[in-house]
Write a protein that holds these residues in place. Structure first.
Motif, PDB file in Angstrom:
ATOM      1  N   LEU A  55       0.813  -1.292  -0.260  1.00  0.00           N
ATOM      2  CA  LEU A  55       0.021  -0.040  -0.011  1.00  0.00           C
ATOM      3  C   LEU A  55       0.724   1.232  -0.058  1.00  0.00           C
ATOM      4  O   LEU A  55       1.730   1.544   0.950  1.00  0.00           O
ATOM      5  CB  LEU A  55      -0.994  -0.042   1.276  1.00  0.00           C
ATOM      6  N   PRO A  56       0.710   2.112  -1.117  1.00  0.00           N
ATOM      7  CA  PRO A  56       1.752   2.952  -1.359  1.00  0.00           C
ATOM      8  C   PRO A  56       1.547   4.124  -0.281  1.00  0.00           C
ATOM      9  O   PRO A  56       2.674   5.202  -0.038  1.00  0.00           O
ATOM     10  CB  PRO A  56       1.339   3.607  -2.681  1.00  0.00           C
ATOM     11  N   TRP A  57       0.447   4.272   0.456  1.00  0.00           N
ATOM     12  CA  TRP A  57       0.446   5.348   1.569  1.00  0.00           C
ATOM     13  C   TRP A  57       1.024   4.911   2.776  1.00  0.00           C
ATOM     14  O   TRP A  57       1.026   5.576   3.830  1.00  0.00           O
ATOM     15  CB  TRP A  57      -0.937   5.740   1.749  1.00  0.00           C
ATOM     16  N   PHE A 112       0.246  -3.876   8.882  1.00  0.00           N
ATOM     17  CA  PHE A 112      -1.277  -3.593   8.704  1.00  0.00           C
ATOM     18  C   PHE A 112      -2.061  -4.750   9.009  1.00  0.00           C
ATOM     19  O   PHE A 112      -3.218  -4.580   9.682  1.00  0.00           O
ATOM     20  CB  PHE A 112      -1.082  -2.676   7.517  1.00  0.00           C
ATOM     21  N   ALA A 152      -5.107  -4.692  11.945  1.00  0.00           N
ATOM     22  CA  ALA A 152      -6.339  -5.227  11.792  1.00  0.00           C
ATOM     23  C   ALA A 152      -6.671  -6.303  12.626  1.00  0.00           C
ATOM     24  O   ALA A 152      -7.765  -6.411  13.155  1.00  0.00           O
ATOM     25  CB  ALA A 152      -6.547  -5.542  10.485  1.00  0.00           C
ATOM     26  N   ALA A 158      -5.865  -7.130   0.940  1.00  0.00           N
ATOM     27  CA  ALA A 158      -6.574  -7.019   2.410  1.00  0.00           C
ATOM     28  C   ALA A 158      -7.494  -8.114   2.711  1.00  0.00           C
ATOM     29  O   ALA A 158      -7.480  -8.621   3.687  1.00  0.00           O
ATOM     30  CB  ALA A 158      -7.391  -5.813   2.365  1.00  0.00           C
ATOM     31  N   ASP A 170     -12.681  -2.822   8.291  1.00  0.00           N
ATOM     32  CA  ASP A 170     -11.069  -2.808   8.240  1.00  0.00           C
ATOM     33  C   ASP A 170     -10.682  -2.170   6.662  1.00  0.00           C
ATOM     34  O   ASP A 170      -9.857  -1.479   6.585  1.00  0.00           O
ATOM     35  CB  ASP A 170     -10.377  -3.765   8.951  1.00  0.00           C
ATOM     36  N   ARG A 191      -8.986   1.193   6.143  1.00  0.00           N
ATOM     37  CA  ARG A 191      -7.416   0.888   6.228  1.00  0.00           C
ATOM     38  C   ARG A 191      -7.208   1.083   4.757  1.00  0.00           C
ATOM     39  O   ARG A 191      -5.853   0.996   4.281  1.00  0.00           O
ATOM     40  CB  ARG A 191      -7.045  -0.280   6.787  1.00  0.00           C
ATOM     41  N   VAL A 192      -8.055   0.659   3.814  1.00  0.00           N
ATOM     42  CA  VAL A 192      -7.430   0.446   2.242  1.00  0.00           C
ATOM     43  C   VAL A 192      -8.342   1.346   1.340  1.00  0.00           C
ATOM     44  O   VAL A 192      -7.870   2.052   0.734  1.00  0.00           O
ATOM     45  CB  VAL A 192      -7.769  -0.981   2.016  1.00  0.00           C
ATOM     46  N   PRO A 226      -8.154   5.529   2.353  1.00  0.00           N
ATOM     47  CA  PRO A 226      -6.912   6.159   1.904  1.00  0.00           C
ATOM     48  C   PRO A 226      -6.667   5.859   0.535  1.00  0.00           C
ATOM     49  O   PRO A 226      -5.922   6.814  -0.079  1.00  0.00           O
ATOM     50  CB  PRO A 226      -5.749   5.150   2.798  1.00  0.00           C
ATOM     51  N   ALA A 227      -6.920   4.894  -0.152  1.00  0.00           N
ATOM     52  CA  ALA A 227      -6.476   4.652  -1.368  1.00  0.00           C
ATOM     53  C   ALA A 227      -7.197   5.818  -2.428  1.00  0.00           C
ATOM     54  O   ALA A 227      -6.978   5.988  -3.313  1.00  0.00           O
ATOM     55  CB  ALA A 227      -6.817   3.256  -1.890  1.00  0.00           C
TER      56      ALA A 227
END
Lengths: 275, 260
Positions: free
Chosen positions: A107-109, A118, A122, B152, B161, B165-166, B169-170
């Motif tokens: 994930l680039p962020w 991550f 979770a 994920a 989540d 979390r994905v 942000p993406a």
């Protein structure tokens, strides 16, 4: 290690070594009626803890479909997969998957460190343990101290190392790898092949490694599962008794290595083999 | 250091612009283009004293409340539309229809529904803000790389989540791009709402100054609106910089990789 063993059964198939991964009569059909495409006809095999098994087959033979069924990302039409004794119906907790597309699987962020943790965050793993596992995993893949970098600041090979570290930090029973080095340059590829072998030896992890590269499969594996063209079935399972630790130069020069790679190649090209 | 220099360079053009304006207008006898000196005197008198509480503060307040409401609603609905293609298919014709109506045309409706004042203006501004953020959020959420989602899922992340979390942000770069447009739309809606439908606020003030021939006041109003837009955008850029530092680097890296 040198004794010949039954290639179908997992190495040392006694009761204490119950298979950590088992695929029973698994089949996948896409669509239905006249449009139905049988991707996988029927597959059964089992893998013992600590084994390194490579799955090879002609391109388009449903390797990824098989892998997704094992990873719980795709529900098979027939049969089941079992990971650590539990039937797969959703992503199993004891399995980590490393994708081919390393640029897109990180994930680039998130920084390298946060990418590694991550899945743990979770899962509500305590912070201190997350940090400990992340430190250990990054050290294992040869990237200690890279925590605060971003993945896109790293080379392709290093990015795939981060993806492997993420899988290791998850502490799975089975590490599933989907053509993980297919889009790397030759040098990075050789380095990472050796890295995965070393990590497997150090941790005793079970590795299932899907590849279309025949040399790679023979070089890495304890057993090679050769699949047929679609609709996929098992063509043959070969035991690889090459001495360990393996080495890119000496192992690949062994007559046994050459014999095995020729055999796998013939199996894939569907030519008659000596066996 | 480089950041300070960036700000300094950014200030050069406005300073030059206002200096030229000052010099050229100094001897102006045209009532339409009063000397900048007089306009600025009016500016200070009006916005720091006479009209601060009656016009400036209410306008800014309506703008901020409308902006907040519109952004929140747009992000929520846009996320739902991005996540659920069926919901998107059902709702999209309606949103496209309402989106096509200019904010100004909705003023009479707002007046009927809410009369004049805070509620009506907030309604109008939030509506103007809602659509740009809706469209960009929907696109952002739909466009999340499927590999991210598969990763994920393979690690057993729950739906919430995966969302926090994905997906969010993406989609953040596109959501924030929508915010930028939304801020401009919101400011425009604020002025329009004031102009057409209230007895106070920035927009009203400009019209009132013009009709009663207080032209330095009108100019002072225009400068204030420009300043507000500038401040809103600067605040936005600061927030974006903090949130999307990764995005610039990542884009640079992917561009370099595809060029190589």
């Amino acid at each position: 290690m040198s004794e010949r063993r039954d290639p179908i059964a997992p190495a040392g198939g006694d009761v204490a070594n119950a298979p950590v991964l088992e695929v029973r009569n698994l089949g996948v059909t896409y669509g239905s009626g006249s449009d139905a495409v049988v991707a996988i006809r029927e597959l059964s095999f089992s893998i013992a803890p600590g084994e390194f098994v490579c799955i090879v087959g002609p391109s388009g033979c449903g390797k990824t479909t098989l892998l997704k069924s094992i990873a719980g990302l795709l529900r098979p039409t027939r049969g089941d997969a079992y990971v650590a004794g539990k039937r797969v119906d959703g992503p199993p907790k004891d399995l980590a998957l490393v994708f081919q597309e390393y640029t897109r699987s990180l994930l680039p962020w998130l920084t390298v460190g946060d990418n590694v943790t991550f899945p743990l965050a979770a899962r509500k793993v305590p912070k201190s343990e997350q940090l400990a596992r992340r430190k250990a995993a990054l050290a294992q893949v040869g990237l200690p101290g890279f925590d605060d970098k971003y993945p896109w600041q790293l080379s392709g090979g290093m990015q795939q190392r981060v993806a492997i570290a993420r899988a290791l930090a998850y502490e799975p029973a089975v590490l599933l790898m989907d053509e993980p080095f297919a889009s790397l340059d030759a040098q990075s590829r050789a380095d990472l092949e050796d890295l995965v072998l070393k990590v497997q030896r150090d941790t005793g992890l079970t590795v299932v490694f899907v590849t279309h590269d025949i040399d790679e499969s023979v070089y890495e594996a304890d057993r090679v599962i050769v699949l047929t063209q679609r609709p996929t079935a098992i063509r043959q399972i070969l035991a690889v008794d090459l001495p360990k630790p393996r080495d890119q130069i000496t192992t690949k020069a062994l007559p046994e290595f050459v014999r095995l790679r020729t055999e796998v190649l013939k199996l894939i090209k569907n030519e008659p083999t000596v066996d | 250091m480089t950041r300070l220099r960036g700000i300094a360079i950014g200030l050069v053009v406005p300073i030059v612009f206002f200096s030229i304006w000052w010099v050229l207008s100094e001897r102006s006898t045209s009532p339409y283009f009063p000397p900048l000196r007089r306009t600025l005197t009016a500016f200070v008198d009006i916005w720091f004293f006479a009209r601060f509480f009656t016009d400036l503060l209410p306008s800014v307040g309506h703008f901020l409340s409308g902006l907040t409401l519109g952004l929140a609603a747009g992000v929520v609905v846009g996320t739902l539309m991005g996540l659920f293609p069926r919901f998107n298919r059902d709702v999209a014709p309606m949103t496209e229809f309402v989106r096509a109506i200019p904010t100004a045309a909705l003023v009479p409706l707002g007046l009927i529904l809410f009369g004049t004042g805070f509620v009506m203006e907030t309604f109008l501004i939030s509506l103007a803000v809602f659509f740009p953020i809706l469209v960009s959020t929907t696109a952002g959420v739909r466009g999340v790389d499927p590999v991210y989602l598969e990763v994920a899922r393979s690690y057993g992340l729950s739906f919430s989540d995966r969302l926090w979390r994905v997906i969010i942000p993406a989609a953040a770069p596109q959501i924030l791009a929508g915010c930028r447009v939304a801020i401009a739309f919101g400011l425009a809606a604020t002025v329009i709402a004031n102009m057409v439908a209230s007895g106070s606020g920035l927009g009203f003030f400009i019209v009132d100054a013009q009709t009663s021939f207080r032209l330095p006041d009108m100019w002072a109003g225009l400068i204030m609106i420009g300043l507000l837009g500038y401040l809103a955008n600067t605040a936005f850029v600061v927030v974006e910089h903090r949130l999307l530092g990764w995005h610039r680097g990542w884009r640079g890296a992917t561009r370099a990789a595809s060029a190589a």
